[in-house]
Motif scaffolding. Structure first.
Motif, PDB file in Angstrom:
ATOM      1  N   MET A   1       0.841  -1.187   0.000  1.00 21.10           N
ATOM      2  CA  MET A   1       0.000   0.000   0.000  1.00 21.10           C
ATOM      3  C   MET A   1       0.888   1.255   0.000  1.00 21.10           C
ATOM      4  N   ASN A   2       0.644   2.141  -0.923  1.00 23.26           N
ATOM      5  CA  ASN A   2       1.384   3.406  -0.957  1.00 23.26           C
ATOM      6  C   ASN A   2       0.855   4.350   0.103  1.00 23.26           C
ATOM      7  N   LYS A   3       1.777   4.982   0.796  1.00 22.78           N
ATOM      8  CA  LYS A   3       1.379   5.919   1.844  1.00 22.78           C
ATOM      9  C   LYS A   3       1.488   7.340   1.327  1.00 22.78           C
TER      10      LYS A   3
END
Length: 156
Positions: free
Chosen positions: A1-3
C-alpha cells in the motif's frame, strides 16, 4: 500500500549564545498533553523547504531571525500515531526535512502568535533534551542530532 506523506520542515533551534552555550529550543504543544517538540510545519505547494522553514518559525515562535547552519541530507518519513492519525487525513504521516539553525536573538521568540500551537517553550542543554522528548519522534530526533554532531555542525 502506498502511503501519502505530507511534506514538512522541522527546526533544531539553537540559542543565540551558541556555540558558547549549547541549548536547544523545545516547545510544548497546545493540543496534546505534555508533548514537547521542535518547531515544525507543512510545506505549501510551490514553496521550497527554506522558505517553509522561515514561514513556520514566524507562525510558531514569532520570528524567522535565524542563521541556517546545516540541513539533514535526507527526508525522514514517519507515520502519525493511531490516536491522532484521523486529524491529519488524507495523510498517513509526514516526510520531514530537518534544519539546524541559530537564533539571532532569543528575545525575539513569541509563542503568542496569531494561531498559537504552543503553550510554553524552553531552551534545554543538549544532554538533557531527551528528559523532555519522550514521544514517538524521539528516535528521529536522536538520528538528526547525532548526524549534526557527527558531521561537526553541532559542537556540544
Amino acid at each position: 500500500m502506498n502511503k501519502n506523506y505530507r511534506p514538512n520542515v522541522s527546526a533544531v533551534v539553537l540559542t543565540s549564545r551558541y556555540p558558547s552555550s549549547c541549548e536547544i529550543l523545545i516547545a510544548k504543544r497546545l493540543d496534546m498533553k505534555d508533548i514537547w517538540q521542535f518547531p515544525q510545519g507543512g510545506i505549501d505547494t510551490g514553496e521550497n523547504p527554506q522558505d517553509a522553514l522561515r514561514r513556520e518559525l514566524r507562525e510558531e515562535i514569532g520570528t524567522d531571525q535565524i542563521e541556517i547552519l546545516a540541513q539533514y541530507p535526507d527526508w525522514i518519513n514517519y507515520d502519525f500515531p493511531s490516536p491522532v492519525a484521523h486529524k491529519f487525513y488524507p495523510f498517513d504521516g509526514q516526510s520531514q526535512k530537518y534544519f539546524l539553525v541559530r537564533l539571532k536573538s532569543d528575545s525575539l521568540i513569541n509563542i503568542a502568535t496569531e494561531n498559537p500551537e504552543f503553550s510554553d517553550y524552553t531552551f534545554v542543554k543538549f544532554d538533557k533534551i531527551f528528559d523532555r522528548i519522550k514521544h514517538f519522534k524521539k528516535p528521529i530526533y536522536k538520528q538528526v542530532l547525532d548526524y549534526f554532531k557527527k558531521e561537526g555542525f553541532l559542537s556540544c
